[in-house]
Design a protein around this motif. Structure first.
Motif, mmCIF file in Angstrom:
data_model
loop_
_atom_site.group_PDB
_atom_site.id
_atom_site.type_symbol
_atom_site.label_atom_id
_atom_site.label_comp_id
_atom_site.label_asym_id
_atom_site.label_seq_id
_atom_site.Cartn_x
_atom_site.Cartn_y
_atom_site.Cartn_z
ATOM 1 N N ALA A 181 0.644 -1.145 0.014
ATOM 2 C CA ALA A 181 0.206 -0.148 0.075
ATOM 3 C C ALA A 181 0.192 1.330 0.196
ATOM 4 C CB ALA A 181 -0.845 -0.055 1.115
ATOM 5 N N ARG A 182 0.995 1.937 -1.205
ATOM 6 C CA ARG A 182 1.029 3.727 -1.083
ATOM 7 C C ARG A 182 1.409 4.188 -0.204
ATOM 8 N NH1 ARG A 182 0.513 4.566 -7.143
ATOM 9 N NH2 ARG A 182 -0.196 6.161 -6.324
ATOM 10 N N THR A 183 0.001 4.059 0.800
ATOM 11 C CA THR A 183 -0.433 5.015 1.921
ATOM 12 C C THR A 183 -1.609 3.758 2.729
ATOM 13 O OG1 THR A 183 -2.798 5.660 0.508
ATOM 14 C CG2 THR A 183 -0.539 7.468 0.374
ATOM 15 N N PRO A 184 -0.397 3.884 3.930
ATOM 16 C CA PRO A 184 -1.325 2.781 4.267
ATOM 17 C C PRO A 184 -2.324 2.962 5.390
ATOM 18 C CG PRO A 184 1.028 2.270 4.453
ATOM 19 C CD PRO A 184 0.778 3.155 3.060
ATOM 20 N N GLU A 185 -2.366 4.698 5.566
ATOM 21 C CA GLU A 185 -2.771 5.180 6.706
ATOM 22 C C GLU A 185 -4.062 5.785 6.192
ATOM 23 O OE1 GLU A 185 0.717 8.403 4.923
ATOM 24 O OE2 GLU A 185 0.137 6.386 5.339
ATOM 25 N N GLY A 186 -4.558 6.074 4.739
ATOM 26 C CA GLY A 186 -5.796 6.101 4.425
ATOM 27 C C GLY A 186 -5.678 6.199 2.892
ATOM 28 N N CYS A 187 -6.468 6.813 2.523
ATOM 29 C CA CYS A 187 -7.034 7.121 1.114
ATOM 30 C C CYS A 187 -5.559 8.473 0.002
ATOM 31 C CB CYS A 187 -8.072 7.752 0.826
ATOM 32 S SG CYS A 187 -8.430 8.245 -1.523
ATOM 33 N N GLU A 188 -5.307 7.788 -0.768
ATOM 34 C CA GLU A 188 -4.048 8.840 -0.826
ATOM 35 C C GLU A 188 -4.700 10.103 -1.137
ATOM 36 O OE1 GLU A 188 -0.898 9.035 -4.806
ATOM 37 O OE2 GLU A 188 -1.338 7.107 -3.900
ATOM 38 N N GLU A 189 -6.076 10.280 -2.069
ATOM 39 C CA GLU A 189 -6.126 11.567 -2.496
ATOM 40 C C GLU A 189 -7.675 12.409 -1.574
ATOM 41 O OE1 GLU A 189 -5.673 8.892 -6.256
ATOM 42 O OE2 GLU A 189 -6.701 8.430 -3.865
ATOM 43 N N CYS A 190 -8.141 11.749 -0.268
ATOM 44 C CA CYS A 190 -8.794 12.230 0.839
ATOM 45 C C CYS A 190 -7.294 13.216 1.960
ATOM 46 C CB CYS A 190 -9.177 11.362 1.164
ATOM 47 S SG CYS A 190 -10.963 11.278 -0.134
ATOM 48 N N GLY A 208 -0.490 -0.481 -6.243
ATOM 49 C CA GLY A 208 -0.991 -0.159 -4.186
ATOM 50 C C GLY A 208 -1.180 1.248 -3.821
ATOM 51 N N HIS A 209 -2.107 1.876 -4.918
ATOM 52 C CA HIS A 209 -2.713 2.948 -4.389
ATOM 53 C C HIS A 209 -4.107 2.439 -3.624
ATOM 54 C CE1 HIS A 209 -6.468 5.268 -4.969
ATOM 55 N NE2 HIS A 209 -5.447 6.605 -5.318
ATOM 56 N N VAL A 210 -4.295 3.408 -2.665
ATOM 57 C CA VAL A 210 -5.170 3.140 -1.658
ATOM 58 C C VAL A 210 -6.282 4.373 -2.221
ATOM 59 C CG1 VAL A 210 -5.645 3.077 0.639
ATOM 60 C CG2 VAL A 210 -3.626 2.523 0.104
ATOM 61 N N GLY A 211 -7.224 3.835 -2.273
ATOM 62 C CA GLY A 211 -8.413 4.677 -2.262
ATOM 63 C C GLY A 211 -9.729 4.483 -1.672
ATOM 64 N N CYS A 212 -10.656 5.392 -2.031
ATOM 65 C CA CYS A 212 -11.868 4.927 -0.856
ATOM 66 C C CYS A 212 -13.161 4.359 -1.481
ATOM 67 C CB CYS A 212 -12.382 6.903 -0.392
ATOM 68 S SG CYS A 212 -12.649 8.197 -1.450
ATOM 69 N N ARG A 254 -15.598 10.749 -2.572
ATOM 70 C CA ARG A 254 -15.539 11.316 -3.710
ATOM 71 C C ARG A 254 -14.749 10.528 -4.645
ATOM 72 N NH1 ARG A 254 -13.744 16.403 -3.516
ATOM 73 N NH2 ARG A 254 -13.709 17.096 -1.113
ATOM 74 N N ARG A 255 -15.277 9.060 -3.876
ATOM 75 C CA ARG A 255 -15.072 7.122 -4.975
ATOM 76 C C ARG A 255 -13.476 7.126 -5.688
ATOM 77 N NH1 ARG A 255 -20.923 7.488 -7.405
ATOM 78 N NH2 ARG A 255 -21.802 7.739 -5.980
ATOM 79 N N HIS A 256 -13.087 7.399 -4.565
ATOM 80 C CA HIS A 256 -10.972 7.609 -5.361
ATOM 81 C C HIS A 256 -10.670 6.381 -5.871
ATOM 82 C CE1 HIS A 256 -10.930 11.135 -3.006
ATOM 83 N NE2 HIS A 256 -11.065 12.105 -4.578
#
Length: 87
Positions: free
Chosen positions: A17-26, A43-47, A53-55
């Motif tokens: 995961a590129r951002t294991p702490e949450g949605c990258e864009e959020c 590995g993109h993390v999205g919502c 935002r439906r990332h």
């Protein structure tokens, strides 16, 4: 149920995961999410689509990375946006 060719082409091992702490864009924009999805290509993390935002689905369409898995604790399902099925 048909076979998903997209899932068969996924890299192994699964990308981190590129951002294991949450949605990258959020995280970048300071917005909130409901549930998280991990792109199994990069590995993109999205919502999720229940998030404003439906990332995750935007990433899948924009980057042509159709297979995600839940990034929620205790969940292990995978989904292909192109084939619209659990894989």
């Amino acid at each position: 149920m048909s076979t998903c060719e997209h899932a068969a082409r996924l890299p192994s091992p699964e990308p981190a995961a590129r951002t294991p702490e949450g949605c990258e864009e959020c995280l970048r924009d300071g917005t909130r999410w409901v549930h998280l999805r991990l792109c199994l290509d990069c590995g993109h993390v999205g919502c999720c689509d229940s998030s404003p935002r439906r990332h995750a689905s935007a990433h899948a369409a924009g980057d042509e990375h159709p297979v995600i898995r839940s990034f929620e604790p205790g969940e292990d399902w995978r989904w292909c946006y192109v084939d619209e099925q659990i894989v």
